[in-house]
Design a protein around this motif. Sequence first.
Motif, short mmCIF file in Angstrom:
data_model
loop_
_atom_site.label_atom_id
_atom_site.label_comp_id
_atom_site.label_asym_id
_atom_site.label_seq_id
_atom_site.Cartn_x
_atom_site.Cartn_y
_atom_site.Cartn_z
N GLY A 1 -43.68 59.36 19.63
CA GLY A 1 -43.78 58.87 21.02
C GLY A 1 -44.26 59.88 22.03
O GLY A 1 -44.36 59.57 23.22
N PHE A 2 -44.56 61.13 21.60
CA PHE A 2 -45.02 62.14 22.56
C PHE A 2 -46.22 62.89 22.00
O PHE A 2 -46.31 63.12 20.80
N ASP A 3 -47.12 63.30 22.91
CA ASP A 3 -48.26 64.08 22.44
C ASP A 3 -47.88 65.57 22.36
O ASP A 3 -46.73 65.94 22.59
N GLN A 4 -48.85 66.42 22.05
CA GLN A 4 -48.53 67.84 21.85
C GLN A 4 -48.00 68.50 23.10
O GLN A 4 -47.25 69.47 23.04
N GLU A 5 -48.38 67.97 24.26
CA GLU A 5 -47.89 68.56 25.52
C GLU A 5 -46.62 67.86 25.99
O GLU A 5 -46.22 67.98 27.14
N ASP A 6 -46.00 67.09 25.10
CA ASP A 6 -44.76 66.37 25.43
C ASP A 6 -44.94 65.29 26.49
O ASP A 6 -44.01 64.96 27.22
N ASN A 7 -46.15 64.77 26.58
CA ASN A 7 -46.35 63.60 27.45
C ASN A 7 -46.03 62.36 26.65
O ASN A 7 -46.42 62.24 25.49
N GLU A 8 -45.34 61.43 27.29
CA GLU A 8 -44.92 60.22 26.57
C GLU A 8 -46.10 59.29 26.33
O GLU A 8 -46.99 59.17 27.17
N ALA A 9 -46.07 58.64 25.18
CA ALA A 9 -47.12 57.67 24.86
C ALA A 9 -46.99 56.48 25.80
O ALA A 9 -45.89 56.07 26.13
N PRO A 10 -48.13 55.91 26.23
CA PRO A 10 -48.04 54.69 27.05
C PRO A 10 -47.48 53.56 26.20
O PRO A 10 -47.61 53.57 24.98
N ASP A 11 -46.86 52.60 26.85
CA ASP A 11 -46.29 51.47 26.12
C ASP A 11 -47.38 50.71 25.40
O ASP A 11 -48.51 50.63 25.87
N SER A 12 -47.00 50.12 24.30
CA SER A 12 -47.98 49.35 23.54
C SER A 12 -48.36 48.09 24.30
O SER A 12 -47.69 47.70 25.24
N GLU A 13 -49.41 47.42 23.82
CA GLU A 13 -49.89 46.22 24.51
C GLU A 13 -48.79 45.17 24.58
O GLU A 13 -48.62 44.48 25.56
N ASP A 14 -48.01 45.06 23.52
CA ASP A 14 -46.96 44.02 23.48
C ASP A 14 -46.01 44.21 24.64
O ASP A 14 -45.65 43.28 25.34
N ASP A 15 -45.60 45.47 24.86
CA ASP A 15 -44.65 45.71 25.94
C ASP A 15 -45.28 45.33 27.28
O ASP A 15 -44.63 44.76 28.13
N ASP A 16 -46.56 45.68 27.43
CA ASP A 16 -47.21 45.36 28.70
C ASP A 16 -47.17 43.86 28.95
O ASP A 16 -46.90 43.42 30.05
N ASP A 17 -47.42 43.09 27.90
CA ASP A 17 -47.41 41.64 28.07
C ASP A 17 -46.06 41.18 28.59
O ASP A 17 -45.96 40.42 29.53
N GLU A 18 -45.01 41.70 27.96
CA GLU A 18 -43.68 41.25 28.37
C GLU A 18 -43.44 41.62 29.82
O GLU A 18 -42.99 40.83 30.62
N GLU A 19 -43.79 42.87 30.17
CA GLU A 19 -43.57 43.28 31.56
C GLU A 19 -44.40 42.41 32.48
O GLU A 19 -43.96 42.01 33.53
N GLY A 20 -45.61 42.09 32.06
CA GLY A 20 -46.48 41.24 32.86
C GLY A 20 -45.81 39.92 33.17
O GLY A 20 -45.79 39.45 34.29
N ASP A 21 -45.19 39.33 32.13
CA ASP A 21 -44.54 38.04 32.33
C ASP A 21 -43.44 38.18 33.37
O ASP A 21 -43.30 37.37 34.26
#
Length: 200
Positions: A130-150
Amino acid sequence: KVTELVLDNCRSSNGEIEGLNDSFKELEFLSMANVELTSLAKLPTLSKLRKLELSDNIISGGLEVLAERCPNLTYLNLSGNKIKDLGTVEALQNLKNLKSLDLFNCEITNLEDYRDSIFELLQQITYLDGFDQEDNEAPDSEDDDDEEGDEDDDDEDEDEAGPPGEYEEEDDEDDGGSDLGEGEDEEEVGLSYLMKEEIQ
């Protein structure tokens, strides 16, 4: 024509899930969490598969099968498996499109310099656990975006339903106020009196 298949908590026998075969040509997302999978040897060829969830199984190796049968994987979740060393993970080097790998709760995470070693070994990946080499968090997957969108849509509907009532009342009061100067006083006194009654 199935593009997504969730088989979580089904029971596999001898490393395969009955009915999961090469006929699922269009599959892009497959989830087999907690199915007691010990091996990937019987995984069918799923050339369009992009996301594979294999968390909470008993897989300890044989990951080279993935590059052969699921060459286009971009996301792989192996958390909660029996993966102990870098040699096991090395087989994922052939997954050229892999961007995100999860190994939470695998023994390999206890290795010294675990993260650096994995990023060095698998140079194609951007996110590990869930994090890149600089410890930045991965963006949410498309599925999560859909749910938040709803959810957002629902909120907007509620907002639309709520405020107009308030505005209408305010408009009435404004009208009352502006009419006061123009109309006959008695009527307006009566109106504002009624309005006060309603408000109380």
